[in-house]
Design an enzyme around this catalytic site. Structure first.
Site, short mmCIF file in Angstrom:
data_model
loop_
_atom_site.label_atom_id
_atom_site.label_comp_id
_atom_site.label_asym_id
_atom_site.label_seq_id
_atom_site.Cartn_x
_atom_site.Cartn_y
_atom_site.Cartn_z
N SER A 252 -8.18 0.35 -3.94
CA SER A 252 -7.57 -0.32 -5.09
C SER A 252 -6.59 0.59 -5.84
O SER A 252 -5.57 0.99 -5.29
CB SER A 252 -8.69 -0.83 -6.00
OG SER A 252 -8.23 -1.75 -6.93
N ASP B 72 5.11 7.18 -0.35
CA ASP B 72 6.35 6.47 -0.05
C ASP B 72 7.55 7.05 -0.78
O ASP B 72 8.69 6.90 -0.32
CB ASP B 72 6.20 4.98 -0.39
CG ASP B 72 5.35 4.23 0.62
OD1 ASP B 72 4.87 4.87 1.58
OD2 ASP B 72 5.16 3.01 0.46
N LYS C 289 -7.82 -2.42 -0.19
CA LYS C 289 -8.01 -3.47 -1.19
C LYS C 289 -6.71 -3.63 -1.95
O LYS C 289 -6.42 -2.88 -2.88
CB LYS C 289 -9.17 -3.11 -2.11
CG LYS C 289 -9.76 -4.28 -2.90
CD LYS C 289 -8.97 -4.58 -4.15
CE LYS C 289 -9.65 -5.63 -5.00
NZ LYS C 289 -8.85 -5.98 -6.20
#
Length: 407
Positions: free
Chosen positions: A292, A303, A317
């Site tokens: 999460s 990224d 999740k």
């Protein structure tokens, strides 16, 4: 409007006008749904009049709502008064129980991660363990809200879990003593060779403040840091705003996370360029217990090419929930969107992949946890920050998911 910070869901505690809008929406429901509601009413009346024993009408309605939400996903649940109260308490980092984060995988009650320093963690329960029974009651068909209710209990009361673990030949039982769970979300250690270490166990109301204060103290005491290891392993997530703000501490620019709902509208959170730690070399530790909000931070730093990730793929999740206050101390938690990493990838069911796969300590049946063993994932991150040395490539073993319980 009543609000509290979301556990990776957008809070919608609405009354009055909101229910007026719902009633207006009901008028636009398809005829097929109207007929189904009529069918539900007929069954309710028959049970109330003809069932062999007197029934509690409220419990029948509660059961019907639970069943309806149970056809959606594991995170969309009806919140009875006791569960709703616990949900609000969880956001402040203090509650009663055994300290375990749960989900459903293929209909099986599964451990996301035990909370650090909790009865579950001390007993050796691990991410990925399947809970087959709670106090002798089979969990097959049990929703998350019911599982949480059975897990919680008074302080110093006992609970017995029957577990199945990948790689362990037989199921086994673990008996735990419930206690008040107090979460210290940030833990740091004194820098070694100029490399700092900060562990985030969960994302609570003061996590970003605590992390910034502790890392700043490390920098001051060490006259700067050559690097920082950010440990997100076995972190079940928590408050979305804290995950965004913590990512922002380390980013000069770029997308942190975006969410997309049913209508396709995209909500994007960006770095503010005000972060105090944007120049510290960074390594992040993740494993299958990272879920999460922890995955948001890991995905944002990876990224944006801000950090290298070490460990194993995270839990996966990647959905956003809204909580609607229904009145009478009840609520409904409903999945309304998916979130995406800056590269546009949804991590739902797939997780965030590390840059360098490093296996952790061997998993065995719970016993006394062995604290003396060297941590290979942390060691690999440390060597990378000190010398630029990267671990050799490792193939990730596919995990076989058990969908059925052994009788």
């Amino acid at each position: 409007m009543k609000r509290f910070k979301p556990l990776l869901f957008i809070p919608i505690f609405l009354t009055g006008l909101f229910f007026g809008a719902i009633l207006s929406s009901l008028q636009a429901l398809p005829e097929k749904i109207y007929k189904s509601l009529d069918l539900f009413s007929k069954v309710l009346i028959i049970i109330d009049k003809e069932y062999v024993e007197p029934v509690d009408g409220q419990e029948l309605v509660y059961g019907g709502i639970k069943g309806m939400l149970g056809t959606l996903d594991p995170y969309s649940v009806f919140l009875t008064p006791d569960v709703y109260k616990e949900l609000k308490v969880d956001t402040v980092g203090k509650f009663g129980g055994i300290g375990i984060e749960l989900t459903l995988q293929n209909g099986v009650l599964t451990v996301v991660t035990p909370i650090e320093d909790s009865p579950a963690a001390r007993a050796g329960i691990q991410p990925g363990d399947r809970i087959l029974k709670i106090n002798g009651v089979w969990t097959k068909g049990m929703n998350l809200a019911d599982a949480v209710r059975r897990m919680r209990g008074s302080k110093n009361s006992k609970i017995n879990l029957t577990l199945w673990r990948q790689g362990v030949a037989k199921t086994f039982d673990v008996t735990l003593m419930r206690e008040e769970i107090k979460i210290k979300s940030v833990k740091v250690e004194k820098p070694q060779s100029g490399i700092g270490y900060a562990r985030i166990t969960s994302f609570q109301e003061n996590t970003v403040e605590d992390l910034e204060k502790n890392v700043s103290a490390m920098i001051k005491e060490s006259a700067g840091l050559k690097g920082l290891i950010l440990d997100l392993r076995n972190n079940p997530g928590g408050l979305l705003d804290q995950a965004i703000k913590i990512s922002d501490l380390f980013l000069k620019s770029g997308v942190i996370v975006s969410t997309r709902g049913r209508a396709g509208e995209k909500d994007v959170s960006m770095a503010t360029a005000n972060g105090p730690f944007t120049n510290i070399p960074l390594a992040v530790l993740i494993n299958k217990g990272s879920a999460s909000a922890a995955e948001i931070v890991a995905g944002a730093l990876k990224d944006n090419h801000r950090a290298k990730l070490f460990g194993m793929p995270s839990f996966g999740k990647g959905s956003v929930q809204s909580v609607v206050d229904l009145g009478e101390e009840t609520g409904v938690k409903l999945t309304i969107a998916r979130y995406f990493t800056p590269s546009g990838k949804s991590i739902e069911k797939t997780g965030v992949s590390p840059d360098y796969v490093v296996e952790g300590l061997p998993e065995t049946a719970p016993s006394v946890p062995e604290k003396t063993k060297e941590d290979p994932q942390r060691k690999a991150a440390f060597e990378y920050l000190v010398s630029g040395k990267t671990p050799p490539p490792v193939k990730i073993k596919a995990e076989t998911l058990e969908e059925e319980f052994a009788e």
